[in-house]
Design an enzyme around this catalytic site. Structure first.
Site, short mmCIF file in Angstrom:
data_model
loop_
_atom_site.label_atom_id
_atom_site.label_comp_id
_atom_site.label_asym_id
_atom_site.label_seq_id
_atom_site.Cartn_x
_atom_site.Cartn_y
_atom_site.Cartn_z
N TYR A 2 0.84 -1.24 0.12
CA TYR A 2 -0.05 0.05 0.11
C TYR A 2 0.91 1.04 0.11
O TYR A 2 2.04 1.53 0.58
CB TYR A 2 -1.06 -0.03 1.37
CG TYR A 2 -2.02 -1.01 1.26
CD1 TYR A 2 -2.44 -1.51 -0.19
CD2 TYR A 2 -2.64 -1.18 1.97
CE1 TYR A 2 -3.67 -2.49 -0.27
CE2 TYR A 2 -4.01 -2.27 2.02
CZ TYR A 2 -4.18 -2.78 0.91
OH TYR A 2 -5.30 -3.68 0.69
N SER B 246 -13.86 -2.43 -0.95
CA SER B 246 -14.68 -1.48 -1.79
C SER B 246 -16.37 -1.79 -1.63
O SER B 246 -17.00 -1.99 -2.31
CB SER B 246 -14.32 -1.76 -3.32
OG SER B 246 -14.61 -0.66 -3.95
N PRO B 247 -16.59 -1.68 -0.07
CA PRO B 247 -18.03 -2.09 -0.02
C PRO B 247 -19.11 -1.12 -0.31
O PRO B 247 -20.32 -1.48 -0.46
CB PRO B 247 -17.96 -2.05 1.85
CG PRO B 247 -16.93 -1.32 2.19
CD PRO B 247 -15.72 -1.46 0.94
N LEU B 248 -18.68 0.12 -0.75
CA LEU B 248 -19.48 1.04 -1.45
C LEU B 248 -19.59 1.18 -2.85
O LEU B 248 -19.96 2.06 -3.46
CB LEU B 248 -19.31 2.41 -0.63
CG LEU B 248 -19.25 2.45 0.84
CD1 LEU B 248 -19.03 4.00 1.17
CD2 LEU B 248 -20.59 2.14 1.26
N GLY C 256 -16.67 5.31 -6.49
CA GLY C 256 -17.19 6.55 -6.88
C GLY C 256 -17.91 6.49 -8.19
O GLY C 256 -19.23 6.87 -8.26
N LYS C 257 -17.78 5.49 -9.31
CA LYS C 257 -18.37 5.67 -10.56
C LYS C 257 -20.03 5.17 -10.51
O LYS C 257 -20.56 5.96 -11.37
CB LYS C 257 -17.46 4.81 -11.57
CG LYS C 257 -17.72 3.41 -11.30
CD LYS C 257 -17.07 2.48 -12.46
CE LYS C 257 -17.60 1.15 -12.33
NZ LYS C 257 -16.45 0.21 -12.98
N PHE D 92 -21.97 6.00 -8.06
CA PHE D 92 -22.64 7.03 -7.56
C PHE D 92 -23.09 8.31 -8.74
O PHE D 92 -23.64 9.00 -8.48
CB PHE D 92 -21.87 7.87 -6.39
CG PHE D 92 -21.83 6.90 -5.21
CD1 PHE D 92 -21.00 5.96 -5.22
CD2 PHE D 92 -22.68 7.35 -4.09
CE1 PHE D 92 -20.98 5.25 -4.01
CE2 PHE D 92 -22.47 6.66 -3.04
CZ PHE D 92 -21.73 5.46 -2.82
#
Lengths: 291, 291, 291
Positions: free
Chosen positions: B50, B207-209, B212-213, B215
């Protein structure tokens, strides 16, 4: 008719099963039950939702009118789908429900509608992404201990869904009811039938003749017809024979309301399809050599 | 916050996990560690690579400044990827490396950078086509015996890769870290979550949400927003709740650097999503009934 | 040459195997057998159907002429396909046959044609949708008890087909012969090699150089050539080395009739391919980073 266990520890079923999803009134039920039993078909495939939650009750009326009938047959039913229909306003969306409460409640309703004290085989109708295997296990155990359901299985499950649920159960899943026909033979080639065979689990085959649309391909149907003529049988019988010749222990479910179609299905057991003709039929439908 | 074992023999983690991949300086690390612990998030998800091999060391500085901190948290890190970056000129190509030597060396570096004597959970970051299960087993055993790594798992593995590696190990793989969200729910339907459930293996969801794309699809987001309003929560909370309602024992990893986003994730545990709304959310995103 | 067991309970094979499918006359067989043995290749891969059911007999002539030869080699052969060829008019369609009768009869014919009293390894050539695992088990047991076949395996099987058949057998399947090369590496990524590794089953790799068509992509071949130059070997050797470096215990089968190609294959064992070059080769062919 041939009778055999669908699993070493499962119930003994007639090799051809009568599917009642379309038996839409009491008269049809009375006539079809008699026609089925007359030609040795003793296993009947229900679901709570068939006919918009109405068929079990129609079928049950006949059982109530003829008290001796129940012991001459094996009853399969299913639970786990909630339809969005007028008489179920609490269902805001079509969804699955395999919670403990719903399984128990669904079976109680099926028992009442069918007018019987026991279901021979209960299936989870479709794989529920929210299926909690511990809850299902508890529901199955409770139903089994009270004698309300004698055997358990699933329907339309993938291999991994089957093995996952099985790993949480104290009793074997005895079947996976799947759409299988010469026209839709995916499950015989994508690994599902392999896994069922590994577990000694027989497959109840729904839509064993495909659906009507396949019969519109006149050229293919004509070529199948030539083969049927060789065996001196109808194309439908040949299609049943194709399933019966497969080693995965398939139990085709007729979905008809016509007496003569029920008889035709039962008589398909007499057709002994040759190995080369089995491959020839597959080639006709797929359009290429499978070997 | 809810704390539970990710596997019957695995570590006890906070149900929401803080992902540090983007904690790009010391100030962010100090603030975010405090914010996470404040709302009960005690599990931190690292990887050697990371920030181009920099984040573990930045995080470690905070641990060194606050000696009591280490025992209040569980540290997850990963190894097995070699990035093509300026400070690693010996990497001529991005590739995987799961040799004994690399696993041992990577863990030693992680321990040093994090300023700790033990990793709570070490993951193989991605499936390496050259993975030699006997070598990995030897590395895991040696790290375990020396107390340097307490538990082991994998990340982004298929079912067969998981079961293959597991079959060579004396200890259980306790997790498979996967990309799972309402927007990318493949693993919940392609058999991987089934196999993890069969093995009682909890899934860390990255990436639980979604990213951004998603949204940007205003119509779908608006429809989700209506449902969020019903629950009087943000859409993000609803998306976490969707994961938490699944029976596969999912541990969502927030990937944020914003204090309020960390708090929002932690608070999502209070949202109890109804069964029909779970299916409704899936329908909004997929565009069709899943049942 | 390197010799190793293809399975812990399987036969010891030379790591490079000579495939005879194209050894179309007696002279070729005599020359190629000598060339193979000269460079340490002791395992020969047959099938009943190669050359339209002719190669086993041609190969057998050489064994009959040189009585000491049989004990210096291991013979693999296959059964289960029925070709539509002029000398088999009873085959109306190309099809599979894995009945008890056909397996036994096919082995008897192979033994007679090869002029030997035993097959070291018998493979079911392709997955037969009508394969009845109990019948295959009985055939394998009878052949084993009579000493006619020492080990058993399959070819071109999926994971589920493999595990299904295995579950019915008292002896282990020791190989799954598959098409694997840098150009066709699907089985190394789709789960099949994982499952074989889990069962400690080595893979016989057919078409290890891909087929000629790949060599037409001049740009990719040129890039591979640059790497081959680095190792001071031919591209073909590099392609063998790529397979030999994989942890799945691959046994490449050369399919050539050219003496120098046989020697080249055998010598590929001396090439030690580096990890990064392994990934670089994959990237050249796939066109993207695999890591």
């Amino acid at each position: 008719m041939q009778y055999q266990r669908i699993h070493p520890k499962g119930p003994e079923f007639s090799r051809i099963i009568a599917g009642v999803w379309n038996w839409a009134d009491e008269t049809i039920n009375e006539r079809c039950i008699a026609a089925a039993l007359d030609c040795g078909i003793t296993t009947f495939d229900h679901a709570d939702i068939y006919g918009g939650y109405t068929i079990e009750e129609l079928f049950g009326r006949i059982l109530k009118q003829h008290p001796g009938l129940r012991n001459k047959m094996q009853l399969v039913t299913k639970c786990g789908i909630k339809l969005k229909v007028d008489n179920k306003p609490e269902h805001r969306i079509k969804h699955y429900d395999t919670t403990y409460e719903h399984i128990i409640q669904s079976v109680e309703t099926s028992l009442k509608n069918l007018g019987t004290d026991r279901i021979d085989l209960l299936l989870i109708h479709r794989p529920d992404p929210l299926l909690n295997p511990q809850e299902v296990a508890k529901a199955f155990e409770d139903l089994y201990e009270k004698g309300k359901v004698l055997h358990f299985g699933v329907s339309n499950f993938t291999s991994t869904q089957f093995e996952m649920l099985q790993s949480f159960l104290p009793m074997p899943l005895v079947t996976n009811q799947l759409e299988v026909s010469l026209f839709k033979s995916d499950y015989l080639f994508n690994g599902v039938s392999d896994v069922m065979m590994k577990h000694h689990v027989g497959i109840m085959a729904w839509s064993p003749l495909g659906n009507g649309k396949y019969f519109d391909d006149l050229e293919k149907m004509q070529t199948l017809g030539v083969l049927a003529d060789k065996y001196k049988v109808s194309t439908a019988k040949l299609l049943f024979a194709w399933l019966l010749a497969h080693p995965a222990n398939l139990f085709p479910i007729t979905g008809t309301t016509k007496t003569e179609r029920i008889q035709e299905a039962a008589a398909a057991l007499d057709v002994k399809l040759g190995q080369q003709d089995w491959f020839a039929m597959l080639k006709i439908i797929k359009g290429f050599d499978v070997a």
